[in-house]
Design a protein around this motif. Structure first.
Motif, PDB file in Angstrom:
ATOM      1  N   HIS B 130       0.796  -1.234   0.000  1.00 16.99           N
ATOM      2  CA  HIS B 130       0.000   0.000   0.000  1.00 16.99           C
ATOM      3  C   HIS B 130       0.825   1.279   0.000  1.00 16.99           C
ATOM      4  O   HIS B 130       0.305   2.373   0.227  1.00 16.99           O
ATOM      5  CB  HIS B 130      -1.016  -0.031   1.140  1.00 16.99           C
ATOM      6  CG  HIS B 130      -2.017  -1.114   0.904  1.00 16.99           C
ATOM      7  ND1 HIS B 130      -1.917  -2.338   1.512  1.00 16.99           N
ATOM      8  CD2 HIS B 130      -3.062  -1.200   0.052  1.00 16.99           C
ATOM      9  CE1 HIS B 130      -2.893  -3.123   1.066  1.00 16.99           C
ATOM     10  NE2 HIS B 130      -3.595  -2.458   0.173  1.00 16.99           N
ATOM     11  N   CYS B 343      -4.449   1.994   6.734  1.00 19.99           N
ATOM     12  CA  CYS B 343      -3.861   3.074   5.939  1.00 19.99           C
ATOM     13  C   CYS B 343      -4.825   3.588   4.882  1.00 19.99           C
ATOM     14  O   CYS B 343      -4.564   4.595   4.239  1.00 19.99           O
ATOM     15  CB  CYS B 343      -2.556   2.611   5.302  1.00 19.99           C
ATOM     16  SG  CYS B 343      -2.724   1.125   4.307  1.00 19.99           S
ATOM     17  N   CYS B 403      -1.654  -0.996  12.565  1.00 20.59           N
ATOM     18  CA  CYS B 403      -2.421  -1.624  11.484  1.00 20.59           C
ATOM     19  C   CYS B 403      -3.634  -2.366  12.037  1.00 20.59           C
ATOM     20  O   CYS B 403      -4.640  -2.539  11.351  1.00 20.59           O
ATOM     21  CB  CYS B 403      -1.545  -2.587  10.708  1.00 20.59           C
ATOM     22  SG  CYS B 403      -0.226  -1.763   9.815  1.00 20.59           S
ATOM     23  N   CYS B 406      -6.625  -4.724  10.444  1.00 25.37           N
ATOM     24  CA  CYS B 406      -6.550  -4.740   8.982  1.00 25.37           C
ATOM     25  C   CYS B 406      -5.970  -6.057   8.509  1.00 25.37           C
ATOM     26  O   CYS B 406      -6.324  -6.572   7.457  1.00 25.37           O
ATOM     27  CB  CYS B 406      -5.686  -3.592   8.479  1.00 25.37           C
ATOM     28  SG  CYS B 406      -5.355  -3.682   6.730  1.00 25.37           S
ATOM     29  N   ASN B 425      -8.599  -2.302   3.293  1.00 28.22           N
ATOM     30  CA  ASN B 425      -8.535  -2.448   1.843  1.00 28.22           C
ATOM     31  C   ASN B 425      -8.610  -3.883   1.344  1.00 28.22           C
ATOM     32  O   ASN B 425      -8.618  -4.129   0.145  1.00 28.22           O
ATOM     33  CB  ASN B 425      -7.244  -1.788   1.328  1.00 28.22           C
ATOM     34  CG  ASN B 425      -6.063  -2.143   2.218  1.00 28.22           C
ATOM     35  OD1 ASN B 425      -5.929  -3.280   2.652  1.00 28.22           O
ATOM     36  ND2 ASN B 425      -5.227  -1.171   2.503  1.00 28.22           N
TER      37      ASN B 425
HETATM   38  S1  SF4 Z   1      -1.494  -3.949   7.238  1.00 29.33           S
HETATM   39 FE1  SF4 Z   1      -3.262  -2.760   6.610  1.00 29.33          FE
HETATM   40  S2  SF4 Z   1      -3.003  -0.802   7.598  1.00 29.33           S
HETATM   41 FE2  SF4 Z   1      -1.034  -1.820   7.687  1.00 29.33          FE
HETATM   42  S3  SF4 Z   1       0.059  -1.054   5.894  1.00 29.33           S
HETATM   43 FE3  SF4 Z   1      -0.928  -2.988   5.321  1.00 29.33          FE
HETATM   44  S4  SF4 Z   1      -2.883  -2.427   4.469  1.00 29.33           S
HETATM   45 FE4  SF4 Z   1      -2.112  -0.659   5.579  1.00 29.33          FE
END
Ligand code: SF4
Lengths: 197, 464
Positions: B130, B343, B403, B406, B425
């Motif tokens: 990401h 994120c 995070c 997620c 996401n």
């Molecule tokens: S784990 Fe989730 S919040 Fe963390 S960087 Fe990856 S997508 Fe983003």
């Protein structure tokens, strides 16, 4: 990195599309600080039930299939960029993954670790799945030199693409860092001109 | 020759071309975190070399940290070891670390922009897919694997094949209650999760230009979910005023000089993209996913595909996992968890939107509602604005940055079989914990589901 030349092997089929890296190696196994040992948890959530018992239906738990070639459905390795996915597949003992489509980052990660992604046409992929289905002892031959993948004992064969530089690296067991380190002068020259500094 | 914005930035960063091979691309900023860096640091040690440009590298701990009691040692031994390894490595290799307890700590893609480290025209990488989030500032930002993290450590460069370019234009005015998260879920549902593979996307059009930086980041964040290498949005006045006076943004004369350069960062009118898509903002309603990849999304009032027995094998497998029926609506579906964070949607603007909606209301009793700020700065700002109190009164729990749920890696997980409306996401099988059933949506749709306890069209709860 290990060298790759030619491989003849039976195959392990996983005919699902869109196999993402969370399936290949779930995030909860990413707490390690070394590269080794991820093979044990390859496809963990499909391989074991929630009590940790082997799931008899999953292909890695069947005696029928074995080999160094993983044959998977379209769009293999999508999702998270974790290189652990490539490490897990390699650590388990696979040397080649065949699919009719690979996610970008996975492809790069695989090549950086001596795991060869072989991208074939949908038709070839289908024929390969059919052949393995009909006879689990079906072998494929993957020849990096001629960039061909062949169903052994048949005339079913296809060329695959690989970047010439990556091919050179794989054949010789070099990695990108060896190459980049030998060119640091150019990097320093670039830096002195850059506006972003 | 006319050039796209992508080509302009890329070409400026090519150090060398390898004949018949990839290009050597210079990297301006390198973000790292605890999960994908240890093996790269170990590689440097094995080679007996250091980090070539430590001052262009920034570290934080986010994936594997608890979101409660961060002042206490991490309970899980493996997680603690991984976070401690990052601390040791950063110390040994001279890399700036915004670790647990630091006022700048947070999700790597939230802190880069808010600290002004992320700027237009740069190349930015991180061992995390990401990383595309940063592209909202008009730069080339993409995720890399651990071997590549090691390349950047060793040489500040990476070997890359130049991707193709794609334009996605969204014109028009968004309907009330529709957020940038809905735009991007809509686009992915249209072009599928593989639709962007091999491409770098530039998002443009009047609907995109009208968005705040936070909203733009949400879109670029999810460009990777279309398979793209990354996504970008040309910088404009909104970008510049966001950056001005941020901690690491250029100052004084340096600002003027950079600003003049940033203003040149636009796709030329005649430039050609390898592929183009056009969408209308008016066609987009609040979105929600029903399946196990981010492309399996529908407008909130639509029915899940695969009714009348026409489901493909993949769709059947997804619906089985989700325990949902093709042909039915999601509206009214009872849910168990709501996760607002990641994120994609954990910035101050997201929290403000949620607070506005839930103010004076109460969440449904059976719902477990977690709100995880993207960074310490977001958390502090939320408290300064009294958002924490509004949330607490409505029964939402504001936790500490990371995070979180997620990805099912740290303590925060969604239990097997439970439904979670999530602003993150990814809705892959097991992503939020083994057996967890994730439905991706915007912060407003998630908050509305928490209040009612079932999937809700948020437009019914807000005034036009
Ligand atoms: S784990 Fe989730 S919040 Fe963390 S960087 Fe990856 S997508 Fe983003």
């Amino acid at each position: 990195m290990d060298k790759f030349d030619t491989l003849i092997s039976t195959c392990v089929p996983i005919p699902f599309q869109d196999i993402d890296t969370d399936q290949i190696i779930p995030a909860r196994f990413l707490k390690a600080t070394t590269r080794e040992g991820f093979g044990e948890n390859l496809f963990c959530d499909w391989r074991y039930d929630d009590k940790g018992n082997a799931n008899a239906d999953f292909v890695l738990n069947k005696d029928t299939y074995s080999g160094k070639v993983l044959v998977a459905g379209k769009n293999f390795g999508c999702g998270s960029s974790r290189e652990h996915a490539a490490w897990a597949i390699y650590d388990y003992g696979f040397k080649v993954v065949v699919s009719s489509f690979f996610a970008d980052i996975f492809k790069n990660n695989a090549l950086n670790n001596g795991l060869l992604p072989v991208q074939v046409s949908d038709e070839f992929s289908e024929k390969l799945f059919d052949a393995i289905d009909a006879d689990p002892n079906t072998e494929v031959k993957v020849d990096l030199d001629t960039q061909t993948v062949t169903l052994v004992g048949s005339d079913i064969s296809e060329e695959f693409e690989i970047n010439p530089y990556k091919k050179h690296c794989l054949k010789n067991g070099f990695d990108d860092i060896d190459f980049l380190l030998s060119n640091l002068d150019k990097v320093k020259a670039y830096e002195s001109d850059s506006i972003m500094k | 020759m006319s050039k796209t914005l992508f080509d302009k930035i890329w070409d400026k960063h090519v150090v060398q071309e390898i004949e018949n091979g990839p290009q050597v691309v210079y990297i301006d900023r390198h973000f790292i975190h605890e999960v994908t860096s240890p093996q790269a640091f170990a590689g440097l040690k094995r080679r007996g070399i250091g980090v070539f440009r430590p001052e262009q590298t920034v570290a934080t701990a986010d994936h594997n940290v608890p979101t409660m009691n961060q002042h206490l040692p991490i309970k899980d031994q493996l997680s603690r070891h991984q976070v401690e390894t990052l601390v040791k490595n950063c110390d040994e290799f001279g890399v700036e670390l915004y670790g647990l307890g630091h006022p700048y700590q947070g999700i790597v893609h939230v802190i880069g922009p808010e600290l002004g480290i992320t700027q237009p025209g740069m190349t930015i990488v991180c061992g995390d897919s990401h990383t595309s989030t940063h592209g909202a500032f008009g730069n080339i930002a993409f995720g890399i694997g651990t071997s590549e993290v090691e390349q950047v450590f060793a040489t500040q460069c990476i070997l890359q094949k130049k991707p193709k370019t794609m334009k996605i234009q969204v014109d028009g005015k968004l309907k009330n209650g529709v957020l940038s998260k809905d735009i991007v879920l809509y686009i992915i549902s249209q072009i599928t999760t593989g639709g962007g593979t091999g491409y770098f996307i530039e998002f443009c059009g009047s609907a995109i230009e009208s968005l705040s930086m936070e909203a733009r980041m949400t879109i670029c964040n999810m460009s990777i979910e279309m398979g793209a290498r990354g996504g970008m949005i040309a910088p404009d006045e909104i970008t510049f005023s966001y950056l001005k006076d941020r901690k690491f943004a250029p100052k004084g004369e340096e600002w003027d000089k950079k600003l003049a350069y940033w203003k040149t960062l636009k796709t030329d009118p005649e430039a050609k993209f390898d592929k183009e898509y056009h969408f209308k903002a008016e066609d987009i309603e609040p979105m929600i996913t029903y399946g196990t990849n981010p492309g399996m999304g529908i407008g909130i009032t639509q029915s899940i595909p695969g009714g009348n027995g026409e489901a493909s094998a993949g769709l059947k497998k997804s619906l089985e996992y989700m325990d949902l029926q093709g042909g039915t609506q999601l509206l009214g579906k009872k849910i168990d968890y709501v996760f607002i964070g990641s994120c994609t949607n954990s910035r101050i603007e997201d929290l403000r939107l949620v607070a506005n909606l839930v103010k004076g209301r109460k969440k449904a009793e059976h719902v477990n509602a977690m709100i995880i700020p993207g960074s310490r700065q977001v958390e502090d700002q939320a408290k300064a604005e009294g958002i924490d109190k509004i949330l607490a009164e409505a029964g939402f729990e504001l936790r500490q940055p990371g995070c979180s749920a997620c990805l099912g890696m740290n303590e925060d997980k969604v239990p097997r079989g439970k439904y979670c409306v999530s602003t993150s996401n990814r809705n892959f099988e097991g992503r939020q914990g083994p057996g967890a059933r994730t439905m991706l949506a915007s912060p407003l749709t998630a908050a509305a589901a928490a209040l009612n306890g079932y999937i809700t069209d948020v437009r019914e709860m807000i005034e036009d």
